[in-house]
Design a protein around this motif. Structure first.
Motif, mmCIF file in Angstrom:
data_model
loop_
_atom_site.group_PDB
_atom_site.id
_atom_site.type_symbol
_atom_site.label_atom_id
_atom_site.label_comp_id
_atom_site.label_asym_id
_atom_site.label_seq_id
_atom_site.Cartn_x
_atom_site.Cartn_y
_atom_site.Cartn_z
ATOM 1 N N THR A 160 -5.474 -4.726 -6.781
ATOM 2 C CA THR A 160 -4.937 -3.945 -7.892
ATOM 3 C C THR A 160 -4.919 -2.460 -7.560
ATOM 4 N N LYS A 161 -6.006 -1.931 -7.026
ATOM 5 C CA LYS A 161 -6.041 -0.498 -6.755
ATOM 6 C C LYS A 161 -5.113 -0.124 -5.606
ATOM 7 N N THR A 162 -4.981 -0.982 -4.601
ATOM 8 C CA THR A 162 -4.065 -0.660 -3.514
ATOM 9 C C THR A 162 -2.612 -0.744 -3.983
ATOM 10 N N ALA A 163 -2.310 -1.701 -4.861
ATOM 11 C CA ALA A 163 -0.957 -1.804 -5.420
ATOM 12 C C ALA A 163 -0.635 -0.584 -6.275
ATOM 13 N N LYS A 164 -1.618 -0.104 -7.038
ATOM 14 C CA LYS A 164 -1.411 1.098 -7.857
ATOM 15 C C LYS A 164 -1.130 2.309 -6.981
ATOM 16 N N LEU A 165 -1.854 2.422 -5.874
ATOM 17 C CA LEU A 165 -1.648 3.541 -4.954
ATOM 18 C C LEU A 165 -0.236 3.501 -4.385
ATOM 19 N N ARG A 166 0.177 2.345 -3.899
ATOM 20 C CA ARG A 166 1.514 2.199 -3.313
ATOM 21 C C ARG A 166 2.596 2.471 -4.361
ATOM 22 N N ALA A 167 2.423 1.932 -5.560
ATOM 23 C CA ALA A 167 3.423 2.110 -6.623
ATOM 24 C C ALA A 167 3.516 3.574 -7.062
ATOM 25 N N ALA A 168 2.368 4.240 -7.197
ATOM 26 C CA ALA A 168 2.373 5.642 -7.619
ATOM 27 C C ALA A 168 3.039 6.519 -6.560
ATOM 28 N N ARG A 169 2.775 6.235 -5.294
ATOM 29 C CA ARG A 169 3.405 6.991 -4.211
ATOM 30 C C ARG A 169 4.908 6.763 -4.210
ATOM 31 N N ALA A 170 5.319 5.501 -4.334
ATOM 32 C CA ALA A 170 6.744 5.171 -4.324
ATOM 33 C C ALA A 170 7.465 5.782 -5.527
#
Length: 86
Positions: free
Chosen positions: A21-31
Motif C-alpha cells: 500500500t505505501k509503495t503504491a501510494k508513493l508511485r501514484a503520488a509521483r505519477a
C-alpha cells in the motif's frame, strides 16, 4: 513455545499488504505530479534509483529525514514509512 503458524502467516500477510500500500501510494503520488524517479530523488535528496527501490518495496525501512521529505513533497504521512515498536 512454538508460534502458531496461522497467526504467523496472517501477520506476514498484513505486513506485506501494508508495504504494498505505501509503495503504491508513493508511485501514484509521483505519477500524479508527472515526476520521474530521478526528479523526485533530487527533491528528496536521494537518487532516482533509491526512489525505485522504495517504490518496489526493496528497502526494509527509510530514515526519518527521508520520511519527512516524502511527506513534504508528496503529502504521504511520514508515519507510514517509519517502523514503530509495539
Amino acid at each position: 513455545r512454538a508460534a502458531n503458524p496461522h497467526r504467523v502467516a496472517a501477520y506476514q500477510k498484513k505486513k506485506a499488504d501494508a508495504q504494498a500500500t505505501k509503495t503504491a501510494k508513493l508511485r501514484a503520488a509521483r505519477a500524479k505530479r508527472g515526476m520521474s524517479q530521478h526528479k523526485l530523488g533530487i527533491l528528496l535528496g536521494c537518487t532516482g534509483q533509491y526512489v525505485g527501490l522504495m517504490e518496489n518495496g526493496k528497502l526494509p525501512s527509510i530514515g526519518l529525514e527521508l520520511a519527512f521529505a516524502i511527506e513534504r513533497e508528496l503529502g504521504i504521512p511520514a508515519e507510514s514509512w517509519l517502523k514503530v515498536a509495539a
